[in-house]
Design a protein around this motif. Structure first.
Motif, short mmCIF file in Angstrom:
data_model
loop_
_atom_site.label_atom_id
_atom_site.label_comp_id
_atom_site.label_asym_id
_atom_site.label_seq_id
_atom_site.Cartn_x
_atom_site.Cartn_y
_atom_site.Cartn_z
N UNK A 138 0.87 -1.19 -0.06
CA UNK A 138 0.07 -0.07 -0.15
C UNK A 138 0.88 1.03 -0.17
N UNK A 139 2.00 1.34 0.71
CA UNK A 139 2.95 2.32 0.61
C UNK A 139 3.46 2.66 -0.81
N UNK A 140 3.84 1.55 -1.26
CA UNK A 140 4.41 1.64 -2.79
C UNK A 140 3.04 2.27 -3.63
N UNK A 141 1.90 1.72 -3.55
CA UNK A 141 0.90 2.30 -4.43
C UNK A 141 0.58 3.65 -4.12
N UNK A 142 0.50 4.14 -2.96
CA UNK A 142 0.45 5.67 -2.70
C UNK A 142 1.40 6.28 -3.21
N UNK A 143 2.73 6.07 -3.21
CA UNK A 143 3.79 6.77 -3.98
C UNK A 143 3.59 6.49 -5.45
N UNK A 144 2.86 5.30 -6.03
CA UNK A 144 2.66 5.57 -7.35
C UNK A 144 1.36 6.27 -7.72
N UNK A 145 0.64 6.53 -6.91
CA UNK A 145 -0.66 7.43 -7.02
C UNK A 145 0.01 8.87 -7.33
N UNK A 146 0.96 9.19 -6.43
CA UNK A 146 1.71 10.68 -6.47
C UNK A 146 2.55 10.76 -7.57
N UNK A 147 3.09 9.62 -8.08
CA UNK A 147 3.74 9.77 -9.25
C UNK A 147 2.78 9.90 -10.57
N UNK A 148 1.54 9.01 -10.52
CA UNK A 148 0.83 9.16 -11.64
C UNK A 148 0.08 10.77 -11.53
N UNK A 149 -0.03 11.48 -10.45
CA UNK A 149 -0.59 12.63 -10.50
C UNK A 149 0.18 13.73 -11.09
N UNK A 150 1.69 13.40 -11.15
CA UNK A 150 2.82 14.05 -11.68
C UNK A 150 2.99 13.59 -13.09
N UNK A 151 2.26 12.96 -13.73
CA UNK A 151 2.32 12.28 -15.15
C UNK A 151 3.33 11.19 -15.27
N UNK A 152 3.65 10.42 -14.19
CA UNK A 152 4.56 9.40 -14.30
C UNK A 152 3.84 8.08 -14.05
N UNK A 153 3.40 7.40 -15.06
CA UNK A 153 2.69 6.06 -14.96
C UNK A 153 3.21 4.89 -14.61
N UNK A 154 3.00 4.09 -13.89
CA UNK A 154 3.57 2.68 -13.77
C UNK A 154 3.54 1.88 -14.92
N UNK A 155 4.81 1.29 -15.36
CA UNK A 155 4.88 0.35 -16.35
C UNK A 155 4.74 -1.11 -15.80
N UNK A 156 3.55 -1.37 -15.61
CA UNK A 156 3.25 -2.70 -14.83
C UNK A 156 4.04 -3.88 -15.14
N UNK A 157 4.39 -4.29 -16.23
CA UNK A 157 5.47 -5.42 -16.62
C UNK A 157 6.86 -5.04 -16.16
N UNK A 158 7.14 -3.92 -16.01
CA UNK A 158 8.48 -3.51 -15.50
C UNK A 158 8.51 -2.35 -14.23
N UNK A 159 7.41 -2.75 -13.33
CA UNK A 159 7.34 -1.79 -12.16
C UNK A 159 8.45 -1.89 -11.34
N UNK A 160 8.64 -0.85 -10.50
CA UNK A 160 9.95 -0.74 -9.80
C UNK A 160 9.96 -1.59 -8.21
N UNK A 161 10.34 -2.77 -8.72
CA UNK A 161 10.27 -3.76 -7.49
C UNK A 161 11.04 -3.20 -6.50
N UNK A 162 12.39 -2.79 -6.78
CA UNK A 162 13.36 -2.44 -5.57
C UNK A 162 12.64 -1.47 -4.63
#
Length: 174
Positions: A138-162
């Motif tokens: 959930x922490x990562x998904x909320x970070x991804x939400x903030x990213x998407x609001x800034x125009x950075x969309x998660x590339x799910x097949x290559x999502x940032x696992x690290x």
């Protein structure tokens, strides 16, 4: 950081337990208006950018299906790939809550905060020995939400696992 009833909050959130039920609490200050964040948490074309592929009937009692798109380094689906639920609280553009068969209750609350928005997210369920993984997720998904609001969309097949791995290490050490 914000002090809420004696608990100092950070992006890492908190956990409270009653019996086997855990309540995960996160908050984020987002530099976007409530209406924009509402669209990001309620519209399928935006949800896929940071959370999952979602089918949703936006109304009280509406059905929700979440299809998680994250995979491991071998392209294999991670976790439970599908969750079904119902919208149990719906007050646009401020409250959206799903009760799901896999992930328990998921609740987003939005409040205007100056020129932006305060997002409060709760996940409530029996997470057992998966708690640290759920927190990191959930922490990562909320970070991804903030990213998407800034125009950075998660590339799910290559999502940032690290990112998830670092967060999981943090939660395991707590």
């Amino acid at each position: 950081m914000r002090n809420t009833g004696g608990i100092t909050m950070t992006d890492y959130g908190s956990v409270s337990t009653t019996g086997d039920t855990c309540t995960l609490y996160f908050e984020r200050r987002l530099p976007h208006p409530v209406e924009r964040v509402w669209r990001a948490i309620s519209e399928p074309k935006h949800l896929i950018e940071w959370l999952a592929e979602v089918e949703i009937e936006l109304r009280p009692g509406g059905r929700v299906t979440l299809r998680w798109l994250g995979t491991d380094e071998h392209g294999k689906q991670t976790g439970q790939p599908l969750a079904h639920g119902v919208i149990s609280d719906f007050k646009p553009p401020h409250v959206l809550q799903f009760d799901t068969d896999v992930h328990g209750t998921l609740r987003w609350e939005l409040e205007g905060d100056g020129s932006g928005c305060l997002l409060v997210f709760n996940a409530i369920g029996d997470y057992g020995d998966q708690l640290t993984k759920i927190l990191a997720g959930w922490h990562a998904h909320l970070d991804f939400l903030a990213d998407s609001l800034e125009g950075r969309v998660v590339d799910w097949p290559n999502w940032p696992r690290t990112r998830w791995e670092v967060l999981h290490g943090y939660y395991r050490s707590r």
